[in-house]
Design a protein around this motif. Structure first.
Motif, short mmCIF file in Angstrom:
data_model
loop_
_atom_site.label_atom_id
_atom_site.label_comp_id
_atom_site.label_asym_id
_atom_site.label_seq_id
_atom_site.Cartn_x
_atom_site.Cartn_y
_atom_site.Cartn_z
N GLY A 33 -11.59 0.88 -13.03
CA GLY A 33 -12.80 0.15 -13.39
C GLY A 33 -12.54 -1.24 -13.95
O GLY A 33 -13.35 -1.74 -14.74
N PHE A 34 -11.46 -1.90 -13.54
CA PHE A 34 -11.20 -3.26 -14.02
C PHE A 34 -12.21 -4.22 -13.42
O PHE A 34 -12.71 -4.02 -12.32
N SER A 35 -12.48 -5.30 -14.16
CA SER A 35 -13.35 -6.37 -13.65
C SER A 35 -12.74 -7.71 -14.06
O SER A 35 -13.33 -8.48 -14.80
N ILE A 36 -11.56 -7.96 -13.54
CA ILE A 36 -10.84 -9.21 -13.81
C ILE A 36 -11.56 -10.33 -13.06
O ILE A 36 -11.90 -10.17 -11.89
N VAL A 67 7.93 5.99 -10.18
CA VAL A 67 6.76 5.44 -10.88
C VAL A 67 6.41 4.16 -10.14
O VAL A 67 7.14 3.16 -10.21
N ARG A 68 5.30 4.19 -9.41
CA ARG A 68 4.92 3.08 -8.54
C ARG A 68 3.47 2.69 -8.77
O ARG A 68 2.67 3.48 -9.28
N LEU A 69 3.13 1.48 -8.37
CA LEU A 69 1.75 1.05 -8.35
C LEU A 69 1.19 1.23 -6.94
O LEU A 69 1.95 1.29 -5.96
N LEU A 70 -0.13 1.33 -6.86
CA LEU A 70 -0.82 1.43 -5.58
C LEU A 70 -1.65 0.17 -5.36
O LEU A 70 -2.42 -0.24 -6.23
N LYS A 71 -1.47 -0.42 -4.20
CA LYS A 71 -2.28 -1.58 -3.80
C LYS A 71 -2.99 -1.19 -2.50
O LYS A 71 -2.34 -0.79 -1.53
N ASN A 72 -4.30 -1.26 -2.51
CA ASN A 72 -5.10 -0.80 -1.37
C ASN A 72 -4.77 0.65 -1.01
O ASN A 72 -4.75 1.03 0.16
N GLY A 73 -4.47 1.45 -2.02
CA GLY A 73 -4.21 2.87 -1.81
C GLY A 73 -2.82 3.22 -1.34
O GLY A 73 -2.50 4.39 -1.15
N TRP A 108 -0.16 -10.07 -6.94
CA TRP A 108 -1.45 -9.41 -7.21
C TRP A 108 -2.56 -10.42 -7.34
O TRP A 108 -2.40 -11.46 -7.97
N GLN A 109 -3.70 -10.09 -6.77
CA GLN A 109 -4.92 -10.86 -6.92
C GLN A 109 -5.90 -10.02 -7.74
O GLN A 109 -5.80 -8.79 -7.76
N PRO A 110 -6.85 -10.65 -8.42
CA PRO A 110 -7.84 -9.87 -9.19
C PRO A 110 -8.52 -8.78 -8.35
O PRO A 110 -8.74 -7.67 -8.83
N ALA A 111 -8.84 -9.08 -7.10
CA ALA A 111 -9.50 -8.08 -6.24
C ALA A 111 -8.62 -6.85 -6.05
O ALA A 111 -9.13 -5.74 -5.88
N ASP A 112 -7.29 -7.03 -6.06
CA ASP A 112 -6.38 -5.90 -5.88
C ASP A 112 -6.51 -4.89 -7.02
O ASP A 112 -6.54 -3.69 -6.79
N VAL A 113 -6.56 -5.39 -8.26
CA VAL A 113 -6.62 -4.48 -9.41
C VAL A 113 -8.05 -4.04 -9.73
O VAL A 113 -8.24 -3.01 -10.37
N ASN A 114 -9.02 -4.80 -9.27
CA ASN A 114 -10.42 -4.40 -9.46
C ASN A 114 -10.82 -3.30 -8.48
O ASN A 114 -11.80 -2.59 -8.70
N ASN A 117 -9.07 1.49 -5.19
CA ASN A 117 -7.81 1.97 -4.60
C ASN A 117 -6.57 1.50 -5.33
O ASN A 117 -5.45 1.83 -4.94
N PHE A 118 -6.75 0.67 -6.38
CA PHE A 118 -5.61 0.29 -7.22
C PHE A 118 -5.28 1.48 -8.13
O PHE A 118 -6.17 2.17 -8.61
N GLY A 119 -3.99 1.70 -8.36
CA GLY A 119 -3.65 2.80 -9.25
C GLY A 119 -2.17 2.94 -9.49
O GLY A 119 -1.37 2.05 -9.19
N VAL A 120 -1.83 4.10 -10.04
CA VAL A 120 -0.46 4.44 -10.39
C VAL A 120 -0.12 5.77 -9.72
O VAL A 120 -0.96 6.67 -9.67
N ALA A 121 1.11 5.87 -9.21
CA ALA A 121 1.58 7.12 -8.60
C ALA A 121 2.88 7.52 -9.29
O ALA A 121 3.81 6.71 -9.38
#
Length: 200
Positions: A33-36, A67-73, A108-114, A117-121
């Motif tokens: 639920g980020f809104s950068i 421990v990874r990040l998710l960008k666009n799922g 990373w762009q703000p839209a990526d983390v907003n 589908n952005f997340g942590v795996a």
């Protein structure tokens, strides 16, 4: 079960093991639920995982597998898994707080983390050692902090700005000229993390 710090855990376990290593599936946490602001620059992504292990393992235990990040799922950037065994009581491990790991090797762009589908795996490695009984990795909470530069426009027009070591070698000397300066003074601040600021 990994949203808040409470008595509910996301778990992965090994019931009985002798000289074995097992790997869990990924625990995926998304939709923060980020809104950068769209004009911001993403400076750092910090992931905090409150985790522990339980059970008995002779010469083994639970470690990070990935421990990874998710960008666009999809998995994106560097894997910041640690080689240390998890503790037997809840403790927080922090990933992405070092300068070289600040954006996990990605852009990373703000839209990526907003995005939802952005997340942590996170996946775990369960090592039985000589023998293990009811070995279990337990994650209580995963928190993500996004540190960004809002790229806001200053309320002044700078004509010139320079910084150099002071003549006595005990600090720095700042010089500037400004036009249309609001108010009656300037306040200079500094920060070691682009989040907490103090007047100097």
């Amino acid at each position: 079960n990994a949203q808040v710090s409470d008595a509910n855990y996301a778990t992965a376990g090994l019931t009985l093991g002798i000289l074995t290593t097992a790997y869990s599936n990924y625990l995926v946490i998304q939709n923060f639920g980020f809104s950068i602001p769209s004009s911001a620059t993403i400076c750092q992504i910090v992931v905090e995982v409150l985790r522990s292990e339980t059970g008995l393992a002779v010469g083994g235990g639970v470690k990070d597998k990935s421990v990874r990040l998710l960008k666009n799922g999809a998995l994106y950037g560097n894997d910041l898994a640690s080689g240390a065994y998890w503790p037997f009581s809840d403790a927080t491990a922090t990933y992405g707080n070092a300068l070289l790991a600040s954006t996990w090797g990605g852009s990373w762009q703000p839209a990526d983390v907003n995005s939802t589908n952005f997340g942590v795996a996170i996946s775990t490695e369960l090592r039985s050692g000589l023998a293990s009984v009811a070995l279990q990795g337990m994650i209580n909470q995963v928190r993500v902090t996004i540190i960004y530069d809002a790229n806001t426009t200053l309320g002044i027009t700078l004509g010139r700005f320079s910084a150099a070591s002071s003549p006595d070698g005990d600090g720095h000397e700042l010089n500037w000229t400004a036009a249309a300066a609001p108010g009656d003074r300037f306040v200079i601040q500094r920060s070691g993390n682009s989040s907490d600021w103090q007047d100097i």
